[in-house]
Write a protein that holds these residues in place. Structure first.
Motif, mmCIF file in Angstrom:
data_model
loop_
_atom_site.group_PDB
_atom_site.id
_atom_site.type_symbol
_atom_site.label_atom_id
_atom_site.label_comp_id
_atom_site.label_asym_id
_atom_site.label_seq_id
_atom_site.Cartn_x
_atom_site.Cartn_y
_atom_site.Cartn_z
ATOM 1 N N GLY A 1 -116.404 -3.270 45.099
ATOM 2 C CA GLY A 1 -117.517 -2.605 44.426
ATOM 3 C C GLY A 1 -117.131 -1.221 43.961
ATOM 4 O O GLY A 1 -115.988 -0.969 43.575
ATOM 5 N N VAL A 2 -118.084 -0.299 44.026
ATOM 6 C CA VAL A 2 -117.886 1.057 43.527
ATOM 7 C C VAL A 2 -117.017 1.868 44.481
ATOM 8 O O VAL A 2 -117.165 1.789 45.700
ATOM 9 C CB VAL A 2 -119.251 1.750 43.322
ATOM 10 C CG1 VAL A 2 -119.050 3.183 42.835
ATOM 11 C CG2 VAL A 2 -120.086 0.969 42.316
ATOM 12 N N ILE A 3 -116.104 2.651 43.912
ATOM 13 C CA ILE A 3 -115.177 3.483 44.679
ATOM 14 C C ILE A 3 -115.794 4.867 44.925
ATOM 15 O O ILE A 3 -116.604 5.347 44.139
ATOM 16 C CB ILE A 3 -113.837 3.611 43.918
ATOM 17 C CG1 ILE A 3 -113.156 2.239 43.819
ATOM 18 C CG2 ILE A 3 -112.893 4.605 44.560
ATOM 19 C CD1 ILE A 3 -111.923 2.225 42.938
ATOM 20 N N MET A 4 -115.397 5.487 46.029
ATOM 21 C CA MET A 4 -115.753 6.865 46.386
ATOM 22 C C MET A 4 -117.217 7.041 46.765
ATOM 23 O O MET A 4 -117.788 8.114 46.597
ATOM 24 C CB MET A 4 -115.381 7.859 45.280
ATOM 25 C CG MET A 4 -113.899 8.182 45.233
ATOM 26 S SD MET A 4 -113.482 9.521 44.082
ATOM 27 C CE MET A 4 -114.271 10.914 44.888
ATOM 28 N N GLU A 5 -117.814 5.993 47.281
ATOM 29 C CA GLU A 5 -119.166 6.110 47.829
ATOM 30 C C GLU A 5 -119.142 5.660 49.285
ATOM 31 O O GLU A 5 -118.449 4.693 49.622
ATOM 32 C CB GLU A 5 -120.161 5.277 47.027
ATOM 33 C CG GLU A 5 -120.399 5.821 45.629
ATOM 34 C CD GLU A 5 -121.538 5.111 44.913
ATOM 35 O OE1 GLU A 5 -122.176 4.217 45.529
ATOM 36 O OE2 GLU A 5 -121.782 5.435 43.741
ATOM 37 N N PRO A 6 -119.872 6.339 50.171
ATOM 38 C CA PRO A 6 -119.861 5.969 51.592
ATOM 39 C C PRO A 6 -120.346 4.535 51.795
ATOM 40 O O PRO A 6 -121.329 4.105 51.174
ATOM 41 C CB PRO A 6 -120.832 6.974 52.233
ATOM 42 C CG PRO A 6 -120.903 8.105 51.263
ATOM 43 C CD PRO A 6 -120.727 7.515 49.908
ATOM 44 N N GLY B 1 -111.376 5.514 48.625
ATOM 45 C CA GLY B 1 -111.511 6.927 48.315
ATOM 46 C C GLY B 1 -112.514 7.600 49.222
ATOM 47 O O GLY B 1 -113.198 8.545 48.842
ATOM 48 N N THR B 2 -112.620 7.106 50.458
ATOM 49 C CA THR B 2 -113.624 7.602 51.404
ATOM 50 C C THR B 2 -113.007 8.258 52.633
ATOM 51 O O THR B 2 -113.726 8.638 53.562
ATOM 52 C CB THR B 2 -114.538 6.444 51.846
ATOM 53 O OG1 THR B 2 -113.730 5.331 52.258
ATOM 54 C CG2 THR B 2 -115.437 5.995 50.699
ATOM 55 N N GLY B 3 -111.682 8.372 52.666
ATOM 56 C CA GLY B 3 -111.015 9.100 53.737
ATOM 57 C C GLY B 3 -111.230 8.519 55.123
ATOM 58 O O GLY B 3 -111.468 7.323 55.298
ATOM 59 N N GLU B 4 -111.171 9.405 56.121
ATOM 60 C CA GLU B 4 -111.315 8.992 57.511
ATOM 61 C C GLU B 4 -112.687 8.392 57.777
ATOM 62 O O GLU B 4 -112.826 7.447 58.558
ATOM 63 C CB GLU B 4 -111.083 10.192 58.430
ATOM 64 C CG GLU B 4 -111.116 9.860 59.917
ATOM 65 C CD GLU B 4 -110.001 8.927 60.347
ATOM 66 O OE1 GLU B 4 -110.188 8.184 61.338
ATOM 67 O OE2 GLU B 4 -108.924 8.941 59.705
#
Length: 409
Positions: free
Chosen positions: A120-125, A87-90
């Motif tokens: 691990g955790v989603i949507m974190e850089p 969930g971090t895109g490009e």
């Protein structure tokens, strides 16, 4: 507490010639925990994998697929825990590739020869700067017998490391199969928040690798479910270094090919079942077997309907023989022409339902006796063919909610 599962004894995990593992603390998410692993592979090693069916797949999964398809020949694997890079895109792709570039420079490889994995955790850089800073320490730790430590380092909500190992004889040579996995939640068919890495020094013909890995996955990781969620990062990778030196295995139809297949499937099944036994909050390990179906696909359909049902799973947690819930799940599994008057249901040795109704000899105290066990077999007989399928699952407890409510804290 895990269900009849203990940490593997490192002495039982046989090193695989051509594979070295190095582990360190990079502070990816939390300090003072092993969270970065590097695996190096001998030149000429073959690698095949199967990955999540989730269309919202993580950046490392996208890169792994691309690198495997490049034909450059993987020589290293880098794994971080604490951050899924999903969930971090490009930006996630850029950061994942940066770790590949950094490791490739240390090992004098092309970046495409590095396969990245994250959990691990989603949507974190992804903190790729910390990962890249930790690479020298991981490389300094490279050892052939580091499988046990690596199994610990890839854990997230797991309570115990998961590893398995087998040895067999092929062409007069000793061949080793050793693997590790992680996973405890978001586990369902088509894999889940699980990573698994299995290596062997067997010599396997390139044309056989992918089908062998797919079959091993289909008979193990694709037969487990904990909560019905499919993750963004699940990956099952098999490495064959070819260091054993026997004649290449070209088919599983030969005696030696069948033996190798059996060893790979056995290791994969042990790892997959360990994930279920360590399911978040699990108190019971449940085998769901569907027999006498018209096809294996419909047997799986019924088994998954039972194994996914929150009502069934909570009844098992409570040791409540509310077994009509199982029959209901069979009924809504989606088999349009299912004849309920032919269905039998067994709970271990207890014949619960006969020809679609309560067995006249069934007593609730017998059902409750089985429900109180830590390991339970559910068997449904459809009586419409000769096919069968088995799925492994666990119960759903209060602790599952607690663990997932507190996951990011």
């Amino acid at each position: 507490m895990p269900v009849n599962l203990s940490a593997p004894d490192p002495k039982t995990l046989h090193p695989v010639p051509g594979v070295k593992l190095g582990i360190t603390m990079a502070g990816v998410r939390k300090a003072n925990r092993r969270d970065l692993s590097v695996i190096t592979l001998a030149e000429g090693s073959q690698v095949a994998g199967v990955f999540t069916s989730n269309r919202f797949c993580a950046a490392p999964v996208q890169l792994c697929r691309k690198h495997l398809a490049s034909g450059t020949g993987p020589r290293a694997i880098v794994i971080n825990t604490g951050n899924a890079n999903a969930g971090t895109g490009e930006d996630g792709l850029v950061r994942a590739f940066s770790t590949c570039v950094a490791l490739a420079r240390h090992l004098e490889l092309a970046p495409e020869q590095v396969l990245p994995f994250s959990t691990g955790v989603i949507m974190e850089p992804l903190p790729n700067d910390r990962i890249e800073a930790g690479l020298p320490a991981a490389l300094a730790d490279l050892k052939e017998d580091n499988w046990g430590v690596a199994a610990e380092a890839i854990m997230t909500t797991d309570t115990l490391p998961k590893a398995a190992s087998r040895q067999l004889r092929i062409g007069g040579k000793t061949v080793t199969v050793t693997g590790i996995s992680k996973g405890a939640g978001m586990i369902r068919p088509n894999m889940a928040t699980m990573l698994s890495f299995v290596a062997t020094d067997a010599v396997i013909a390139p044309a056989l690798m992918q089908s062998l890995v797919r079959e091993a996955a289909d008979l193990s990781f694709n037969r487990i479910t904990i909560d019905g969620d499919t993750s963004t990062n699940d990956s099952f990778v098999v490495v064959a270094t070819g260091q054993a030196g026997h004649a290449p295995i070209t088919s599983v139809d030969s005696a030696e090919g069948a033996a190798l297949r059996e060893a790979l499937v056995s290791v994969a099944q042990q790892l997959a079942q360990a994930i279920v036994r360590d399911g978040e909050g699990a108190t019971k390990f449940i085998t769901v077997q569907v027999d006498a179906g018209g096809s294996e696909a419909e047997c799986q359909q019924v088994a998954y309907a039972i194994a996914h049902s929150p009502l069934v799973k909570t009844a098992f947690f409570a040791s409540d023989p509310n077994l009509g819930r199982i029959l209901a799940a069979v009924g809504y599994a989606g088999i349009a022409d299912l004849d309920q008057t032919k269905i039998d249901l067994f709970l271990d040795d207890v014949h619960v339902a006969k020809q679609g109704g309560r067995n006249p000899s069934y007593r609730e105290e017998d059902g409750q006796r089985v429900m109180k066990q830590s390991e339970i077999d559910v068997r449904v007989v459809l009586n419409r063919g000769t096919a069968s399928a088995t799925v492994w699952t666990c119960d759903l407890s209060y602790d599952y909610v607690k663990i997932n409510a507190d996951y990011r804290s």
